[in-house]
Design an enzyme around this catalytic site. Structure first.
Site, PDB file in Angstrom:
ATOM      1  N   HIS A  55       0.827  -1.206   0.000  1.00 24.88           N
ATOM      2  CA  HIS A  55       0.000   0.000   0.000  1.00 24.88           C
ATOM      3  C   HIS A  55       0.864   1.259   0.000  1.00 24.88           C
ATOM      4  CE1 HIS A  55       0.664   0.826   4.311  1.00 24.88           C
ATOM      5  NE2 HIS A  55       0.472  -0.476   4.533  1.00 24.88           N
TER       6      HIS A  55
ATOM      7  N   CYS B 108       3.460  -4.509   6.601  1.00 23.44           N
ATOM      8  CA  CYS B 108       3.187  -4.421   5.161  1.00 23.44           C
ATOM      9  C   CYS B 108       4.389  -3.845   4.419  1.00 23.44           C
ATOM     10  CB  CYS B 108       1.971  -3.528   4.922  1.00 23.44           C
ATOM     11  SG  CYS B 108       0.437  -4.202   5.598  1.00 23.44           S
TER      12      CYS B 108
END
Length: 166
Positions: free
Chosen positions: A128, A140
């Site tokens: 992201h 992430c």
């Protein structure tokens, strides 16, 4: 490795002959991922989906799915739907996918601990947008918005995110 793979290197992500600056989890790379450790798991992670905010951008691919107002991601190991997309209202711990900030305007989903999530082994590893260059994530992989869009438009359902062991 395939030419379609996204590979994490010390200089960023390598994909289709280009290097893209990125950040990873505050806990670095690990081979023993646990919920809440802030680490990015080592391994070969298949790309299994893509989500986007239709009120903020056009679909980046024909297989991207829109994020709706009630879309959440379960990150509570007690939840029978742990590590899957769920809908509000939801009685267990979760992340809101339709955020007021742009962090999840475009999300690439990996198969980390999915589709059958093992409680405590860590919920979703997304690719992201970053908060800012150099700011680590909760596990992430994150990057600049323009690089993320370029990456999203170039991946296929055969693409993997390769995170080498430390």
């Amino acid at each position: 490795m395939s030419p379609e793979d996204i590979v994490l290197t010390p200089a960023g992500l390598r994909f289709r002959g280009r290097r893209v600056p990125c950040t990873i989890g505050r806990g670095g790379v690990t081979t023993t991922k646990k919920e809440g450790d802030g680490a990015t798991p080592a391994g070969h992670h298949r790309i299994v989906g893509m989500l986007y905010r239709p009120d903020r951008m056009a679909p980046p691919t024909d297989w991207a799915l829109p994020i709706g107002p009630g879309d959440l991601w379960s990150d509570d190991p007690r939840d029978p739907d742990y590590n899957t997309m769920v809908r509000a209202p939801h009685p267990f711990g979760h992340e809101t996918l339709r955020r007021p900030d742009p962090l999840y305007d475009l999300v690439i989903l990996t198969d980390w601990n999915w589709p059958e999530g093992v409680a405590g082994c860590g919920s979703a590893i997304f690719v992201h947008r970053w908060r800012r260059p150099g700011k680590p994530t909760e596990g992430c992989v994150a990057m600049a918005p323009g690089d993320l869009l370029w990456l999203a438009r170039g991946i296929t359902r055969r693409t993997r995110l390769i995170v080498p062991q430390p």
